[in-house]
Scaffold this motif. Structure first.
Motif, PDB file in Angstrom:
ATOM      1  N   ILE A 332      35.643 -42.958-118.731  1.00 21.59           N
ATOM      2  CA  ILE A 332      34.205 -43.025-118.437  1.00 21.59           C
ATOM      3  C   ILE A 332      33.532 -44.256-119.047  1.00 21.59           C
ATOM      4  N   LYS A 333      34.347 -45.152-119.599  1.00 28.01           N
ATOM      5  CA  LYS A 333      33.731 -46.339-120.203  1.00 28.01           C
ATOM      6  C   LYS A 333      34.230 -47.618-119.535  1.00 28.01           C
ATOM      7  N   ALA A 334      33.575 -48.728-119.850  1.00 21.70           N
ATOM      8  CA  ALA A 334      33.845 -50.006-119.177  1.00 21.70           C
ATOM      9  C   ALA A 334      35.267 -50.504-119.464  1.00 21.70           C
ATOM     10  N   LEU A 350      30.688 -47.158-128.595  1.00 24.01           N
ATOM     11  CA  LEU A 350      29.638 -46.598-129.461  1.00 24.01           C
ATOM     12  C   LEU A 350      28.364 -46.423-128.652  1.00 24.01           C
ATOM     13  N   ASP A 351      27.815 -45.229-128.681  1.00 26.72           N
ATOM     14  CA  ASP A 351      26.471 -45.028-128.132  1.00 26.72           C
ATOM     15  C   ASP A 351      25.593 -44.534-129.263  1.00 26.72           C
ATOM     16  N   ILE A 352      24.363 -44.983-129.295  1.00 26.78           N
ATOM     17  CA  ILE A 352      23.401 -44.438-130.256  1.00 26.78           C
ATOM     18  C   ILE A 352      22.337 -43.690-129.478  1.00 26.78           C
ATOM     19  N   GLY A 359      17.157 -40.243-125.881  1.00 28.29           N
ATOM     20  CA  GLY A 359      18.448 -40.576-125.280  1.00 28.29           C
ATOM     21  C   GLY A 359      19.050 -41.878-125.774  1.00 28.29           C
ATOM     22  N   GLU A 360      19.985 -42.393-124.980  1.00 29.31           N
ATOM     23  CA  GLU A 360      20.767 -43.571-125.395  1.00 29.31           C
ATOM     24  C   GLU A 360      19.882 -44.799-125.537  1.00 29.31           C
ATOM     25  N   ILE A 361      19.863 -45.355-126.738  1.00 28.76           N
ATOM     26  CA  ILE A 361      19.129 -46.613-126.927  1.00 28.76           C
ATOM     27  C   ILE A 361      20.081 -47.792-127.067  1.00 28.76           C
ATOM     28  N   ILE A 362      21.326 -47.502-127.525  1.00 27.96           N
ATOM     29  CA  ILE A 362      22.294 -48.572-127.721  1.00 27.96           C
ATOM     30  C   ILE A 362      23.629 -48.157-127.123  1.00 27.96           C
ATOM     31  N   GLY A 363      24.280 -49.115-126.449  1.00 27.82           N
ATOM     32  CA  GLY A 363      25.651 -48.915-125.988  1.00 27.82           C
ATOM     33  C   GLY A 363      26.452 -50.129-126.399  1.00 27.82           C
ATOM     34  N   GLY A 364      27.639 -49.916-126.942  1.00 35.64           N
ATOM     35  CA  GLY A 364      28.445 -51.064-127.350  1.00 35.64           C
ATOM     36  C   GLY A 364      29.888 -50.677-127.540  1.00 35.64           C
TER      37      GLY A 364
END
Ligand code: 4AD
Ligand code: MG
Length: 437
Positions: A332-334, A350-352, A359-364
């Motif tokens: 489910i990830k890139a 990592l999702d924050i 909800g999700e503010i950061i994806g990395g």
């Protein structure tokens, strides 16, 4: 206290210069009268100023003009500011002269409840309302905070291109445009792929710019054009990335609390909801743990499912800080995310997730740095190899572990402001079926 006249004064300059005569220009925000005194609230973008006009002090024409001017009339006022704790901003102006520069009538945005559609179609005017001004000031503070955060830590800002030949975050949300007669281009979904080579040049880099997602869904968390800040750091692995992201969110929150207290107050933001963010360590859970938490809360999720808004809200429900979720399923990830050494089914993503349902503010993630593994992933995702040759080169010539994240600033601003919908957190929102004005 008095002194020489201020050069080009703004309302926000007045509290530190009581007694100094000033001339100000701005717009009429509000007014009321009480016998032989009129109170005009002037706004100039820097603040709001109560202007007190005594009938005895001004000409009959001035008195009359001040009485008939409608909201948003442009005006010039002369007077002497004095400290007045009960006035907005703590100062009021004893007026000696008022000029109505342009009398405005029938201002369309009145205090009565307007539907959102109406307000959005009047966005160019709606921006002047005190709530929108407060949000835009907080947004600008966040943007400055972002640049200061990275500057202090020795990052170099590297601007990524907006017109790109290929997708970064999946092909389903690509905006396509004609580049030349023969060639198509796509609006950037993320600057990440272009930052990775720059990290090899400069070590610690970040980009900040508009990104585009042809989102088909109409949700309060999705815009079709949004601004993303993305750091990328050479030799940083997932643990370092988590620390960086937490420090980043904390520092920006402190910045907003310290410097935009008046705007938060205007928005009636409950500060007790933001204070723990600064004080406490963010919980760190894995995706597998998150699935167990959700099952216990009655969600029918299993390993491999993506989390939607409801799941994200449920995951943060017990916390008053953001929650960090790592080790997501590969599927489910890139394509570029580094698999975990001890569990090949998951990646170092990592999702924050922000509390209060934001909800999700950061994806990395940590990025794959092995050339052959990345090649395998590109092939497996059926991505056009020619288009990614340059991206593979970064692994061919002096490869290095590296990590980065992206934060959509409207999501962060919405959370800081306590505003439910992202459309109020960007000056001109671009949403499904809405591109006017
Ligand atoms: O999780 P996303 O898709 O990650 C990336 O684009 C990575 N390439 C970033 C990176 O590692 N450098 O998007 C990152 C963030 C999300 O967490 C969210 O804050 C925001 O961008 N975002 C959106 N904001 C508003 N509207 C949308 N449609 C958004 N899509 C993502
Ligand atoms: Mg994401």
């Amino acid at each position: 206290m008095s002194g020489s006249p201020l050069q080009n004064p703004s309302i926000s300059d007045l509290p530190s210069h009581p007694g100094v005569p000033v001339t100000l220009r701005g717009w009429l925000h509000n007014k009321r009268a009480s016998g032989k005194i009129r109170f005009l609230i002037l706004r100039d973008g820097s603040g709001y100023l109560q202007c007190v006009i005594s009938k005895a002090d001004v000409s009959p024409e001035t008195w009359e003009a001040a009485g008939t001017a409608g909201q948003e009339s442009t005006m010039q006022v002369c007077g002497v500011p004095r400290l007045e704790p009960r006035a907005p901003g703590g100062v009021e102006l004893q007026v000696t002269d008022v000029k109505i520069l342009d009398a405005c009538h029938d201002w369309p945005i009145t205090p009565k409840e307007h539907g959102t559609d109406f307000l959005l179609s009047q966005r160019h005017l709606w921006l002047r309302s005190s709530r929108q001004v407060a949000i835009l000031k907080i947004r600008s503070e966040v943007e400055s905070g972002i640049h200061d955060f990275f500057y202090k830590r020795g990052y170099t800002r590297v601007d990524s291109p907006i017109l790109t030949p290929n997708a970064c975050e999946g092909t389903s949300s690509l905006f396509e445009t004609q580049y030349t007669e023969e060639e198509k281009a796509f609006l950037s979904q993320s600057g990440q792929l272009y930052l990775e080579p720059a990290a090899a040049a400069l070590g610690k880099v970040y980009c900040f710019g508009p990104t585009f997602r042809a989102e088909k869904s109409k949700t309060r968390r999705h815009l079709r054009e949004f601004w993303m800040v993305e750091p990328e750091v050479a030799f940083m692995e997932i643990d370092g990335l988590m620390d960086l992201a937490e420090e980043f969110v904390k520092e920006l929150t402190v910045r907003v609390l310290d410097r935009r207290a008046d705007d938060l107050k205007r928005l009636e933001r409950d500060l007790t909801k933001l204070e723990p963010v600064v004080a406490k360590r963010f919980p760190r859970i894995t995706y597998r743990e998150a699935v167990e938490i959700l099952k216990n809360k009655g969600f029918g999720v299993s390993f491999g499912d993506d989390f939607g808004g409801d799941e994200e809200t449920a995951l943060t429900a017990g916390y008053d800080t953001p929650v960090m979720v790592t080790r997501y399923p590969v599927a489910i990830k890139a394509f570029y995310m580094q698999p975990a050494g001890d569990d090949p089914e998951v990646v170092h993503g990592l999702d924050i997730l922000a509390p209060e349902g934001y909800g999700e503010i950061i994806g990395g993630s940590q990025r794959i740095h092995s050339h052959d593994l990345l090649l395998e992933r590109i092939t497996k995702h059926s991505l056009p190899l020619e288009a990614f040759q340059w991206y593979l080169d970064v692994r061919k010539y002096g490869t290095f572990p590296h990590s980065g994240f992206g934060m959509g600033i409207e999501r962060f601003v919405a959370w800081m402001c306590g505003v439910q919908h992202l459309r109020e957190c960007i000056p001109y929102p671009r949403m499904l079926y809405r591109i006017y004005p």
